[in-house]
Write an enzyme that holds these catalytic residues in place. Structure first.
Site, PDB file in Angstrom:
ATOM      1  N   ARG A  77      11.867   9.427  -1.108  1.00 58.46           N
ATOM      2  CA  ARG A  77      10.415   9.257  -1.273  1.00 58.46           C
ATOM      3  C   ARG A  77       9.712  10.575  -1.550  1.00 58.46           C
ATOM      4  O   ARG A  77       8.716  10.626  -2.242  1.00 58.46           O
ATOM      5  CB  ARG A  77       9.830   8.620  -0.005  1.00 58.46           C
ATOM      6  N   HIS A 135      31.995   1.813  14.803  1.00 58.54           N
ATOM      7  CA  HIS A 135      33.219   2.618  14.851  1.00 58.54           C
ATOM      8  C   HIS A 135      34.253   2.097  15.871  1.00 58.54           C
ATOM      9  O   HIS A 135      35.435   1.953  15.553  1.00 58.54           O
ATOM     10  CB  HIS A 135      32.893   4.068  15.215  1.00 58.54           C
TER      11      HIS A 135
HETATM   12  C1  BG6 Z   1      27.996   8.659  13.508  1.00 57.59           C
HETATM   13  C2  BG6 Z   1      26.979   8.380  14.594  1.00 57.59           C
HETATM   14  O1  BG6 Z   1      28.193   7.510  12.741  1.00 57.59           O
HETATM   15  O2  BG6 Z   1      29.209   9.046  14.107  1.00 57.59           O
HETATM   16  C3  BG6 Z   1      26.797   9.606  15.457  1.00 57.59           C
HETATM   17  O3  BG6 Z   1      25.735   7.998  14.016  1.00 57.59           O
HETATM   18  C4  BG6 Z   1      28.136  10.093  15.981  1.00 57.59           C
HETATM   19  O4  BG6 Z   1      25.912   9.337  16.528  1.00 57.59           O
HETATM   20  C5  BG6 Z   1      29.137  10.246  14.846  1.00 57.59           C
HETATM   21  O5  BG6 Z   1      27.960  11.337  16.621  1.00 57.59           O
HETATM   22  C6  BG6 Z   1      30.519  10.576  15.347  1.00 57.59           C
HETATM   23  O6  BG6 Z   1      31.342  10.809  14.248  1.00 57.59           O
HETATM   24  P1  BG6 Z   1      32.441  11.942  14.253  1.00 57.59           P
HETATM   25  O7  BG6 Z   1      33.143  11.789  12.959  1.00 57.59           O
HETATM   26  O8  BG6 Z   1      31.701  13.231  14.367  1.00 57.59           O
HETATM   27  O9  BG6 Z   1      33.271  11.660  15.447  1.00 57.59           O
END
Ligand code: BG6
Length: 471
Positions: free
Chosen positions: A46, A242
């Site tokens: 934006r 995740h």
């Molecule tokens: C992200 C989340 O998708 O994954 C975050 O929004 C989190 O809150 C992160 O910290 C963790 O990912 P990684 O790859 O750093 O373990």
């Protein structure tokens, strides 16, 4: 590998994800010679960062901060392909024009039918649907692969609306719902470990295992993401995405082949058998001091910690609890899956020697460990605890690991959907967490740097592996 010319449109191009992950990912792919020979990148959002030149400066600076050992020529070449065009959900005409111009420049003519569009939507869930409609209206979605950042909606209902918006505009094979954990080498290794070895798979069931722990504590706090976090919270940010995807890989049946349909069918089957969560088996925590963070409400009830007991009701897993835990501002930064085995049946050593554990460390230096018992060398028949440890960087020297976003961008360019989540998986996972959204458990506070609220420590029978003896 001959890849067609690409126009990549990055919404949220001046944001944190683009700076920390997407541009570095593109740079590393360029360095490895894995990008199409002809491509252009149009950043969008934006608010304009100023002229194209100013935007390029911003990209250059971001790369300098995030990638070590930069090759100046390569940076110049990448940044030279980058421009910026403002757009919003109501007005995408200029962006559509910019995309067409970029396509014509790439092929040097009007027949742009071979050019592929990659549209990366790193926008908040509240804005996603309108943006998708705009892409449809302006014709930008034609020939496009849409990469959608999580969370996919905020509950079952809004996720279904989002899905309907996507289906209005594109086919499912054009949709790449990104869950960057699936881009991690160590996560894909779960499939290699299970299905390329005769050793583990026969013991991968309720007959041999008593529980599975999927433990992803984070030391980090909010990192300036207060307003994002206030609208999502830990359950949506980490658990229904995740951690559930990790559970899917741990629990799935042999997919038969490594293809997008087969792997995602197998994962969807696990999620179909995953029982809707019982709020009585969920612990919500909030770290002390959360309410003083920037952009956080003084009386916020948003959870920064979740621990749950989940159940997969099928023949392989009936009776085996899956314990999932994650949260911000905890004692350690880890991603650890622990499979706990039944204790040995033999009584030749007298008392019950205790369980074995197979541990998958998915941290940036991945490891596989087996906790076991061995004879303590010496005059007597005595047992000792011992750990067998495989360190990937030692065990497989000279490997060329890809960072998660780098890998996933490459997979989108290749049109390979195996590592992206499908509409039916997402729908089911919202059904699974919806009872907790409807009646959340009471919020308990915890000290920063701890392992979360006491109630969570007591959740798994036999305790959590991590934090047990501060290993
Ligand atoms: C992200 C989340 O998708 O994954 C975050 O929004 C989190 O809150 C992160 O910290 C963790 O990912 P990684 O790859 O750093 O373990």
């Amino acid at each position: 590998e001959k890849l067609p010319p690409h126009v990549m449109v990055l919404f949220g191009a001046t944001g944190d994800l683009a700076r920390r992950k997407l541009f570095p990912g593109l740079y590393k792919l360029a360095r490895a010679g894995r990008l199409p020979a002809d491509y252009q990148v149009i950043g969008s959002g934006r608010h304009s960062p100023g002229s194209d030149e100013e935007f390029r400066d911003q990209v250059r600076k971001g790369l300098a901060e995030t990638v070590g050992d930069l090759d100046d020529d390569l940076v110049a070449e990448l940044v030279g392909r980058v421009s910026f065009q403002t757009s919003n959900a109501d007005d995408g005409a200029d962006l559509a024009e910019a995309v067409r111009t970029a396509e014509q420049a790439l092929v040097g003519g009007d027949d742009v039918s071979d050019v592929r569009r990659l549209v990366y939507l790193s926008v908040p869930p509240s804005a996603m649907q309108d943006m998708i409609h705009m892409l449809g209206r302006e014709g930008i979605a034609e020939r496009a692969r849409l990469v959608i950042e999580k969370p996919f909606g905020l509950d079952l209902e809004s996720s279904r609306e989002l899905d309907a918006a996507l289906k209005d505009v594109v086919d499912e094979d054009q949709v790449f719902r990104i869950d960057h954990f699936l881009g991690k080498e160590a996560v894909q290794n779960i499939l290699a470990l299970r299905f390329a070895n005769g050793l583990f798979e026969p013991a991968w069931d309720a007959q041999h295992l008593t529980s599975v722990q999927i433990d992803v504590p984070e030391e980090l706090g909010l990192e300036g993401r207060g307003s994002f976090y206030e609208s999502t919270g830990c359950l949506r940010d980490m658990v229904s995405t995740h951690l559930s995807q990790l559970l899917g890989f741990v629990a799935l049946e042999d997919p038969g082949e490594f293809s997008a349909d087969a792997v995602r069918d197998a994962k969807a089957k696990v999620f179909a058998d995953l029982q809707p969560l019982d709020p009585a088996k969920v612990v919500f925590g909030q770290f002390e001091g959360y309410r003083d963070e920037e952009d956080v409400a003084e009386d916020s009830d948003v959870e920064t910690f979740v621990a749950i007991e989940a159940r997969v009701d099928n023949d392989r897993w009936r009776g085996v609890p899956f314990y999932l835990r994650t949260g911000k501002a905890l004692a350690q930064q880890r991603r650890t899956i622990t499979l706990r085995f039944r204790t040995a049946e033999s009584l030749i050593f007298g008392e019950d020697p205790g369980p074995n554990e197979l541990v998958l460390e998915l941290t940036d230096d991945p490891q596989v460990l087996i906790d076991m018992r061995a004879k303590r060398p010496g005059p007597d028949m005595e047992l000792a605890e011992a750990t067998m440890r495989m360190d990937f960087s030692d065990a497989i020297p000279g490997a060329d690991p890809l960072e998660a976003y780098e890998r996933l961008l490459l997979e989108v360019i290749r049109g390979e959907q195996t590592l992206f989540t499908r509409s039916d998986e997402v729908d089911r996972l919202w059904q699974v967490v919806q009872p907790v959204l409807d009646s959340p458990p009471p919020l308990q506070t915890y000290a920063q740097g701890s392992w979360g609220p006491q109630a969570a420590l007591d959740l798994p029978e036999g305790g959590w592996r991590l934090g047990r003896d501060d290993d």
